[in-house]
Design a protein around this motif. Structure first.
Motif, PDB file in Angstrom:
ATOM      1  N   ALA A 152       0.824  -1.203   0.000  1.00  0.00           N
ATOM      2  CA  ALA A 152       0.000   0.000   0.000  1.00  0.00           C
ATOM      3  C   ALA A 152       0.866   1.264   0.000  1.00  0.00           C
ATOM      4  O   ALA A 152       0.582   2.234  -0.705  1.00  0.00           O
ATOM      5  N   ALA A 153       1.953   1.238   0.799  1.00  0.00           N
ATOM      6  CA  ALA A 153       2.847   2.400   0.838  1.00  0.00           C
ATOM      7  C   ALA A 153       3.530   2.609  -0.503  1.00  0.00           C
ATOM      8  O   ALA A 153       3.689   3.743  -0.979  1.00  0.00           O
ATOM      9  N   HIS A 154       3.945   1.492  -1.143  1.00  0.00           N
ATOM     10  CA  HIS A 154       4.580   1.601  -2.447  1.00  0.00           C
ATOM     11  C   HIS A 154       3.610   2.160  -3.484  1.00  0.00           C
ATOM     12  O   HIS A 154       3.983   2.988  -4.317  1.00  0.00           O
ATOM     13  N   SER A 155       2.360   1.736  -3.422  1.00  0.00           N
ATOM     14  CA  SER A 155       1.355   2.231  -4.362  1.00  0.00           C
ATOM     15  C   SER A 155       1.131   3.738  -4.179  1.00  0.00           C
ATOM     16  O   SER A 155       1.049   4.488  -5.149  1.00  0.00           O
ATOM     17  N   GLU A 156       1.038   4.168  -2.913  1.00  0.00           N
ATOM     18  CA  GLU A 156       0.856   5.589  -2.660  1.00  0.00           C
ATOM     19  C   GLU A 156       2.063   6.401  -3.121  1.00  0.00           C
ATOM     20  O   GLU A 156       1.921   7.510  -3.639  1.00  0.00           O
ATOM     21  N   LEU A 157       3.254   5.827  -2.951  1.00  0.00           N
ATOM     22  CA  LEU A 157       4.459   6.515  -3.390  1.00  0.00           C
ATOM     23  C   LEU A 157       4.485   6.668  -4.911  1.00  0.00           C
ATOM     24  O   LEU A 157       4.865   7.728  -5.432  1.00  0.00           O
ATOM     25  N   GLU A 158       4.074   5.632  -5.632  1.00  0.00           N
ATOM     26  CA  GLU A 158       4.042   5.709  -7.085  1.00  0.00           C
ATOM     27  C   GLU A 158       3.029   6.756  -7.553  1.00  0.00           C
ATOM     28  O   GLU A 158       3.269   7.505  -8.503  1.00  0.00           O
ATOM     29  N   ILE A 159       1.883   6.803  -6.884  1.00  0.00           N
ATOM     30  CA  ILE A 159       0.878   7.809  -7.239  1.00  0.00           C
ATOM     31  C   ILE A 159       1.418   9.216  -7.006  1.00  0.00           C
ATOM     32  O   ILE A 159       1.240  10.129  -7.826  1.00  0.00           O
ATOM     33  N   ALA A 160       2.112   9.394  -5.877  1.00  0.00           N
ATOM     34  CA  ALA A 160       2.682  10.710  -5.574  1.00  0.00           C
ATOM     35  C   ALA A 160       3.744  11.094  -6.608  1.00  0.00           C
ATOM     36  O   ALA A 160       3.816  12.246  -7.036  1.00  0.00           O
ATOM     37  N   ARG A 161       4.558  10.119  -7.024  1.00  0.00           N
ATOM     38  CA  ARG A 161       5.574  10.398  -8.037  1.00  0.00           C
ATOM     39  C   ARG A 161       4.933  10.803  -9.361  1.00  0.00           C
ATOM     40  O   ARG A 161       5.395  11.719 -10.037  1.00  0.00           O
ATOM     41  N   GLU A 162       3.866  10.116  -9.737  1.00  0.00           N
ATOM     42  CA  GLU A 162       3.180  10.464 -10.972  1.00  0.00           C
ATOM     43  C   GLU A 162       2.576  11.867 -10.895  1.00  0.00           C
ATOM     44  O   GLU A 162       2.615  12.633 -11.862  1.00  0.00           O
ATOM     45  N   GLN A 163       2.039  12.227  -9.728  1.00  0.00           N
ATOM     46  CA  GLN A 163       1.484  13.571  -9.571  1.00  0.00           C
ATOM     47  C   GLN A 163       2.574  14.631  -9.658  1.00  0.00           C
ATOM     48  O   GLN A 163       2.384  15.677 -10.290  1.00  0.00           O
ATOM     49  N   LEU A 164       3.712  14.364  -9.018  1.00  0.00           N
ATOM     50  CA  LEU A 164       4.821  15.311  -9.090  1.00  0.00           C
ATOM     51  C   LEU A 164       5.317  15.465 -10.517  1.00  0.00           C
ATOM     52  O   LEU A 164       5.601  16.571 -10.982  1.00  0.00           O
ATOM     53  N   LEU A 165       5.435  14.349 -11.227  1.00  0.00           N
ATOM     54  CA  LEU A 165       5.880  14.398 -12.610  1.00  0.00           C
ATOM     55  C   LEU A 165       4.896  15.176 -13.466  1.00  0.00           C
ATOM     56  O   LEU A 165       5.291  15.975 -14.324  1.00  0.00           O
ATOM     57  N   SER A 166       3.608  14.961 -13.220  1.00  0.00           N
ATOM     58  CA  SER A 166       2.594  15.683 -13.977  1.00  0.00           C
ATOM     59  C   SER A 166       2.676  17.183 -13.711  1.00  0.00           C
ATOM     60  O   SER A 166       2.572  18.000 -14.632  1.00  0.00           O
ATOM     61  N   ARG A 167       2.885  17.562 -12.462  1.00  0.00           N
ATOM     62  CA  ARG A 167       2.991  18.992 -12.136  1.00  0.00           C
ATOM     63  C   ARG A 167       4.243  19.599 -12.742  1.00  0.00           C
ATOM     64  O   ARG A 167       4.221  20.723 -13.243  1.00  0.00           O
ATOM     65  N   ASP A 168       5.352  18.859 -12.691  1.00  0.00           N
ATOM     66  CA  ASP A 168       6.584  19.368 -13.285  1.00  0.00           C
ATOM     67  C   ASP A 168       6.419  19.559 -14.794  1.00  0.00           C
ATOM     68  O   ASP A 168       6.894  20.546 -15.365  1.00  0.00           O
ATOM     69  N   GLN A 169       5.735  18.611 -15.435  1.00  0.00           N
ATOM     70  CA  GLN A 169       5.490  18.740 -16.864  1.00  0.00           C
ATOM     71  C   GLN A 169       4.583  19.930 -17.159  1.00  0.00           C
ATOM     72  O   GLN A 169       4.778  20.648 -18.146  1.00  0.00           O
ATOM     73  N   GLU A 170       3.598  20.157 -16.285  1.00  0.00           N
ATOM     74  CA  GLU A 170       2.718  21.311 -16.477  1.00  0.00           C
ATOM     75  C   GLU A 170       3.478  22.614 -16.316  1.00  0.00           C
ATOM     76  O   GLU A 170       3.259  23.585 -17.061  1.00  0.00           O
ATOM     77  N   VAL A 171       4.405  22.665 -15.357  1.00  0.00           N
ATOM     78  CA  VAL A 171       5.225  23.865 -15.162  1.00  0.00           C
ATOM     79  C   VAL A 171       6.052  24.154 -16.414  1.00  0.00           C
ATOM     80  O   VAL A 171       6.118  25.288 -16.895  1.00  0.00           O
ATOM     81  N   GLU A 172       6.695  23.115 -16.950  1.00  0.00           N
ATOM     82  CA  GLU A 172       7.502  23.307 -18.147  1.00  0.00           C
ATOM     83  C   GLU A 172       6.635  23.727 -19.329  1.00  0.00           C
ATOM     84  O   GLU A 172       7.032  24.577 -20.137  1.00  0.00           O
ATOM     85  N   TYR A 173       5.453  23.142 -19.438  1.00  0.00           N
ATOM     86  CA  TYR A 173       4.538  23.513 -20.522  1.00  0.00           C
ATOM     87  C   TYR A 173       4.120  24.969 -20.398  1.00  0.00           C
ATOM     88  O   TYR A 173       4.078  25.719 -21.399  1.00  0.00           O
ATOM     89  N   LEU A 174       3.807  25.413 -19.177  1.00  0.00           N
ATOM     90  CA  LEU A 174       3.407  26.797 -18.970  1.00  0.00           C
ATOM     91  C   LEU A 174       4.547  27.758 -19.294  1.00  0.00           C
ATOM     92  O   LEU A 174       4.318  28.842 -19.851  1.00  0.00           O
ATOM     93  N   LYS A 175       5.761  27.378 -18.953  1.00  0.00           N
ATOM     94  CA  LYS A 175       6.901  28.233 -19.288  1.00  0.00           C
ATOM     95  C   LYS A 175       7.066  28.369 -20.794  1.00  0.00           C
ATOM     96  O   LYS A 175       7.358  29.461 -21.303  1.00  0.00           O
ATOM     97  N   LEU A 176       6.883  27.278 -21.517  1.00  0.00           N
ATOM     98  CA  LEU A 176       6.970  27.340 -22.977  1.00  0.00           C
ATOM     99  C   LEU A 176       5.860  28.210 -23.553  1.00  0.00           C
ATOM    100  O   LEU A 176       6.080  28.995 -24.487  1.00  0.00           O
ATOM    101  N   GLN A 177       4.657  28.071 -23.001  1.00  0.00           N
ATOM    102  CA  GLN A 177       3.544  28.885 -23.472  1.00  0.00           C
ATOM    103  C   GLN A 177       3.790  30.369 -23.194  1.00  0.00           C
ATOM    104  O   GLN A 177       3.480  31.232 -24.029  1.00  0.00           O
ATOM    105  N   LEU A 178       4.340  30.684 -22.026  1.00  0.00           N
ATOM    106  CA  LEU A 178       4.651  32.072 -21.702  1.00  0.00           C
ATOM    107  C   LEU A 178       5.678  32.645 -22.665  1.00  0.00           C
ATOM    108  O   LEU A 178       5.546  33.780 -23.127  1.00  0.00           O
ATOM    109  N   ALA A 179       6.708  31.865 -22.956  1.00  0.00           N
ATOM    110  CA  ALA A 179       7.723  32.342 -23.890  1.00  0.00           C
ATOM    111  C   ALA A 179       7.122  32.588 -25.276  1.00  0.00           C
ATOM    112  O   ALA A 179       7.439  33.575 -25.947  1.00  0.00           O
TER     113      ALA A 179
END
Length: 266
Positions: free
Chosen positions: A25-52
């Protein structure tokens, strides 16, 4: 604010199957958290590209819409980066005061005044053997601070003198004011104008900021100051206009004056 993590059960009372289920269960929650972090990081990079991309389009035909899109993306990017920083500071252990910087930062501007605070060791002799200490060097780090803006009152005192022979009264002339019969000094007028036209801070909000420091500034006097200062600066505006109109080509925004401003309170 991030919620506190759930309390772990007493591991000594769990059998092997329960421990395995807890780990899965802990491993599953950790994987979900990693996917959320990756998604947010990708959104940040996408927003920076859009701003530029939008900044390159800023002087196009629909620059007013582009500015609005830039502002929306800036707000979204600000929220994401703030949430990321809060998460990092909440999860990481407390750093030692002498720990080095985690990331390279841009040097602070040289024109800012510096205040030096010297932190000397508590020991005047070696804490290990009692020997004499010799200066070896120093570590220097800088912290950016802000001196809060404040108000002050300048009292203009003009003593009167009278002649002992003819009773003639002598007094210095009253100092000039930017606006006649106004209590606003030149620095205050400049701050009101910059806050309104450069920082887009309405007059009623400026009045609220002044009220937090115990200074009551009504919106009507502020509006009179803006109007009077605008009239006072009109010769400078005309000089800038004549200089600009001497150019062979002009780049202008296609939006109408006041478009998109809505019905403000000032």
């Amino acid at each position: 604010m991030a919620g506190s993590p759930p309390l772990l059960p007493d591991l000594k009372t769990l059998d092997a199957d329960a421990l395995q289920a807890l780990l899965l269960a802990a491993h599953s929650e950790l994987e979900i958290a990693r996917e959320q972090l990756l998604s947010r990081d990708q959104e940040v990079e996408y927003l920076k590209l859009q701003l530029a991309k939008l900044r390159r389009m800023l002087f196009g035909r629909s620059s007013e819409k582009v500015v609005q899109q830039i502002e929306q993306l800036e707000l979204r990017l600000e929220d994401l980066e703030t949430a990321k920083a809060e998460r990092i500071h909440s999860n990481e252990p407390t750093r030692r005061p002498d720990a080095g910087p985690r990331t390279s930062r841009r040097a602070l501007p040289d024109h800012l005044p510096r205040e030096v605070e010297m932190h000397m060791p508590r020991h005047h002799a070696c804490p290990e053997c009692g020997g004499e200490l010799r200066r070896l060097g120093e570590d220097v780090s800088e912290m950016l601070e802000r001196v809060p803006a404040t108000y002050k009152v300048i009292r203009h005192v003009r003593p009167k003198f009278s002649c002992g022979r003819c009773q003639h009264i002598v007094q210095a002339p009253a100092p000039s004011r930017p606006l006649e019969r106004s209590m606003a000094g030149p620095a205050l007028l400049a701050n009101v104008l910059v806050s309104k036209f450069c920082d887009h801070l309405p007059l009623y909000r400026q009045a609220e900021i002044a009220a937090r420091q115990g200074v009551e500034l009504e919106r009507s006097p502020l509006a009179e100051w803006v109007g009077g200062a605008s009239a006072l600066l009109q010769p400078l505006v005309e000089a800038v206009r004549r200089h600009v109109m001497t150019a062979e080509k002009l780049h202008a925004d296609d939006s109408l004056p006041g478009a998109g401003s809505g019905h403000g309170k000032d």
